[in-house]
Write an enzyme that holds these catalytic residues in place. Sequence first.
Site, PDB file in Angstrom:
ATOM      1  N   ILE A 177      30.886  54.420   4.479  1.00  0.00           N
ATOM      2  CA  ILE A 177      30.591  54.958   2.933  1.00  0.00           C
ATOM      3  C   ILE A 177      31.168  53.249   2.226  1.00  0.00           C
ATOM      4  CG2 ILE A 177      31.710  56.300   1.244  1.00  0.00           C
ATOM      5  CD1 ILE A 177      29.839  57.586   3.220  1.00  0.00           C
ATOM      6  N   GLY A 358      18.702  22.672   6.952  1.00  0.00           N
ATOM      7  CA  GLY A 358      19.018  22.055   8.453  1.00  0.00           C
ATOM      8  C   GLY A 358      20.170  22.619   8.696  1.00  0.00           C
ATOM      9  N   GLU A 382      20.272  52.750   3.029  1.00  0.00           N
ATOM     10  CA  GLU A 382      19.604  53.726   2.089  1.00  0.00           C
ATOM     11  C   GLU A 382      18.044  54.039   2.786  1.00  0.00           C
ATOM     12  OE1 GLU A 382      19.756  53.503  -2.089  1.00  0.00           O
ATOM     13  OE2 GLU A 382      21.865  52.704  -1.979  1.00  0.00           O
TER      14      GLU A 382
HETATM   15  C1  LIG Z   1      27.152  48.219   4.962  1.00  0.00           C
HETATM   16  C2  LIG Z   1      26.625  49.575   4.990  1.00  0.00           C
HETATM   17  C3  LIG Z   1      26.809  50.418   3.868  1.00  0.00           C
HETATM   18  C4  LIG Z   1      26.525  51.797   3.797  1.00  0.00           C
HETATM   19  N1  LIG Z   1      26.800  52.360   2.835  1.00  0.00           N
HETATM   20  C5  LIG Z   1      26.385  53.877   2.844  1.00  0.00           C
HETATM   21  C6  LIG Z   1      27.072  54.562   1.843  1.00  0.00           C
HETATM   22  O1  LIG Z   1      27.461  54.146   0.871  1.00  0.00           O
HETATM   23  N2  LIG Z   1      26.692  56.077   1.908  1.00  0.00           N
HETATM   24  C7  LIG Z   1      26.045  56.505   3.003  1.00  0.00           C
HETATM   25  O2  LIG Z   1      25.849  57.736   3.043  1.00  0.00           O
HETATM   26  N3  LIG Z   1      25.462  55.807   4.141  1.00  0.00           N
HETATM   27  C8  LIG Z   1      25.732  54.458   4.191  1.00  0.00           C
HETATM   28  N4  LIG Z   1      25.228  53.564   5.047  1.00  0.00           N
HETATM   29  C9  LIG Z   1      24.642  54.308   6.385  1.00  0.00           C
HETATM   30  C10 LIG Z   1      23.071  53.699   6.200  1.00  0.00           C
HETATM   31  O3  LIG Z   1      22.471  54.606   5.457  1.00  0.00           O
HETATM   32  C11 LIG Z   1      22.852  54.074   7.452  1.00  0.00           C
HETATM   33  O4  LIG Z   1      23.397  53.115   8.373  1.00  0.00           O
HETATM   34  C12 LIG Z   1      21.453  54.094   7.924  1.00  0.00           C
HETATM   35  O5  LIG Z   1      20.760  55.143   7.118  1.00  0.00           O
HETATM   36  C13 LIG Z   1      20.957  54.178   9.525  1.00  0.00           C
HETATM   37  O6  LIG Z   1      21.701  55.096  10.121  1.00  0.00           O
HETATM   38  P1  LIG Z   1      22.560  54.753  11.565  1.00  0.00           P
HETATM   39  O7  LIG Z   1      23.085  53.539  11.301  1.00  0.00           O
HETATM   40  O8  LIG Z   1      23.012  55.902  12.019  1.00  0.00           O
HETATM   41  O9  LIG Z   1      21.261  54.120  12.513  1.00  0.00           O
HETATM   42  P2  LIG Z   1      20.320  55.333  13.430  1.00  0.00           P
HETATM   43  O10 LIG Z   1      19.785  56.404  12.423  1.00  0.00           O
HETATM   44  O11 LIG Z   1      20.817  55.817  14.396  1.00  0.00           O
HETATM   45  O12 LIG Z   1      19.091  54.439  13.453  1.00  0.00           O
HETATM   46  C14 LIG Z   1      19.310  53.573  14.768  1.00  0.00           C
HETATM   47  C15 LIG Z   1      17.879  52.674  14.893  1.00  0.00           C
HETATM   48  O13 LIG Z   1      16.911  53.692  15.017  1.00  0.00           O
HETATM   49  C16 LIG Z   1      15.669  53.518  14.208  1.00  0.00           C
HETATM   50  N5  LIG Z   1      15.269  54.913  14.019  1.00  0.00           N
HETATM   51  C17 LIG Z   1      15.998  56.374  13.701  1.00  0.00           C
HETATM   52  N6  LIG Z   1      14.853  57.399  13.719  1.00  0.00           N
HETATM   53  C18 LIG Z   1      13.765  56.823  13.845  1.00  0.00           C
HETATM   54  C19 LIG Z   1      12.474  57.332  13.633  1.00  0.00           C
HETATM   55  N7  LIG Z   1      12.374  58.538  13.195  1.00  0.00           N
HETATM   56  N8  LIG Z   1      11.499  56.378  13.860  1.00  0.00           N
HETATM   57  C20 LIG Z   1      11.677  55.080  13.962  1.00  0.00           C
HETATM   58  N9  LIG Z   1      12.797  54.597  14.091  1.00  0.00           N
HETATM   59  C21 LIG Z   1      14.155  55.333  13.949  1.00  0.00           C
HETATM   60  C22 LIG Z   1      16.550  53.042  13.017  1.00  0.00           C
HETATM   61  O14 LIG Z   1      15.602  52.622  12.057  1.00  0.00           O
HETATM   62  C23 LIG Z   1      17.261  51.966  13.573  1.00  0.00           C
HETATM   63  O15 LIG Z   1      16.703  51.059  13.775  1.00  0.00           O
HETATM   64  C24 LIG Z   1      25.614  52.253   4.969  1.00  0.00           C
HETATM   65  C25 LIG Z   1      25.516  51.194   6.035  1.00  0.00           C
HETATM   66  C26 LIG Z   1      25.822  50.103   6.058  1.00  0.00           C
HETATM   67  C27 LIG Z   1      25.722  49.266   7.144  1.00  0.00           C
END
Ligand SMILES: Cc1cc2nc3c(=O)[nH]c(=O)nc-3n(C[C@H](O)[C@H](O)[C@H](O)COP(=O)(O)OP(=O)(O)OC[C@H]3O[C@@H](n4cnc5c(N)ncnc54)[C@H](O)[C@@H]3O)c2cc1C
Length: 402
Positions: A177, A358, A382
């Site tokens: 978050i 560089g 997002e």
């Molecule tokens: C710095 C930062 C700030 C953030 N801020 C917020 C926030 O304020 N509020 C909030 O709610 N969330 C926030 N997030 C969370 C962010 O939205 C999630 O990290 C993101 O949606 C991905 O979810 P995950 O990290 O669980 O990855 P996962 O969903 O586990 O995905 C891992 C990998 O699998 C791939 N993948 C997953 N499903 C599929 C599919 N069906 N097809 C192909 N590829 C797939 C993804 O693209 C990724 O490469 C933040 C994240 C970060 C790093």
Amino acid sequence: MPDRAPQPVDRQLPTDEARDLISLVRDIAQREIVPSAAEEEDAGRFPREVFTLLSDSGLLGLPYDAEFGGGEQPYEVYLQVLEELAAARLTVGLGVSVHTLASYALATYGTKEQQAEHLPAMLGGGLLGAYCLSEPASGSDAASLRTKAVRDDGGTARSSEAESGGDWVITGTKAWITHGGIADFCTVMARTGEDGPRGITAFLVPGDAEGLSAAVPEKKMGLKGSPTAQVHLDGVRVPDARRIGDEGQGFAIALSALESGRLGIAACAIGVAQAALDEAVSYAAERRQFGKPIADFQGLRFMLADMATQIEAGRALYLAAARLRDAGLPFAKQAAMAKLHCTDTAMRVTTDAVQVLGGYGYTADFPAERYMREAKVLQIVEGTNQIQRMVIARHLAGPEER
Ligand SMILES: Cc1cc2nc3c(=O)[nH]c(=O)nc-3n(C[C@H](O)[C@H](O)[C@H](O)COP(=O)(O)OP(=O)(O)OC[C@H]3O[C@@H](n4cnc5c(N)ncnc54)[C@H](O)[C@@H]3O)c2cc1C
């Protein structure tokens, strides 16, 4: 010798008011944000005073109605403000984008009473918001979230805000978050019914609610000034008057917020890319090798030309999506395209900027390496860029077969 210093981006803006707004933002950026950006990012310091200044200057509620303290600006103007802020420091640009995202549910789906009660403080009263959708086990598959909200009509410790609807008790953990631990309000999506997207409801939870706490912020690759933390909700009690929209409408609200939020991320990405290009152009004009500025070598000139062209294309794409939104037309497909293209552009352009500098580009003495680390996160937040491709493909070819 021609002046090779980067010029401010030439923006096409719809009104004089919008032009004044951009001038104001450039002024704030140069005076209050840029001078301390590198040092504070390195130290992981969040510039809360900058957000107070932005709020006082009417810049924290730009796309929302003036009736409740918003700036009533079209998205094409709001996004260009974001781009300028992100070019100065991503922690600020992204922070404003997330605050706007967190305010969206109430500003768009709240009742007039809810809006009158809460929005003025959210949009111009110095408050900072967090958007709480992701959880440790549900990221891309956000509809599988497990945080629960349970009705408690018979509780004795009712909040004074409680109406006939009684209270809700929210329990669970939100992950990643932005502004976790420092937000004054949290828009929380929690499960109130069946599994899947139809069982989710949105709530406006005060940041200082009893039972709400944040973990130590994540140690990230970049964007270090912006705290990202797990938020724990341990029996957090909120009155039904803080439920936003209908029961079961929360996931639709969350996705609708993200549709607009993605444009914010696209604009931030172009801001970071523009800052990296400006840095590369300045450096290439100064640095001499083989008896002349490296900017005179065709190998680098073509690289700079490609970087600039990708940035202009990204800016045009997010603005085209914004103008559809401003005209009340569907824009979800274009928003996903803008997020995908602009953040991939930021990754490429910032990587190339490091190359132009560089060995110096690989050091923290220049901001190019910070821009490159910051660009990476924009391909993830997002909705990852894989998810954006899924959204675009659905618009082209319909839903996937299960
Ligand atoms: C710095 C930062 C700030 C953030 N801020 C917020 C926030 O304020 N509020 C909030 O709610 N969330 C926030 N997030 C969370 C962010 O939205 C999630 O990290 C993101 O949606 C991905 O979810 P995950 O990290 O669980 O990855 P996962 O969903 O586990 O995905 C891992 C990998 O699998 C791939 N993948 C997953 N499903 C599929 C599919 N069906 N097809 C192909 N590829 C797939 C993804 O693209 C990724 O490469 C933040 C994240 C970060 C790093």
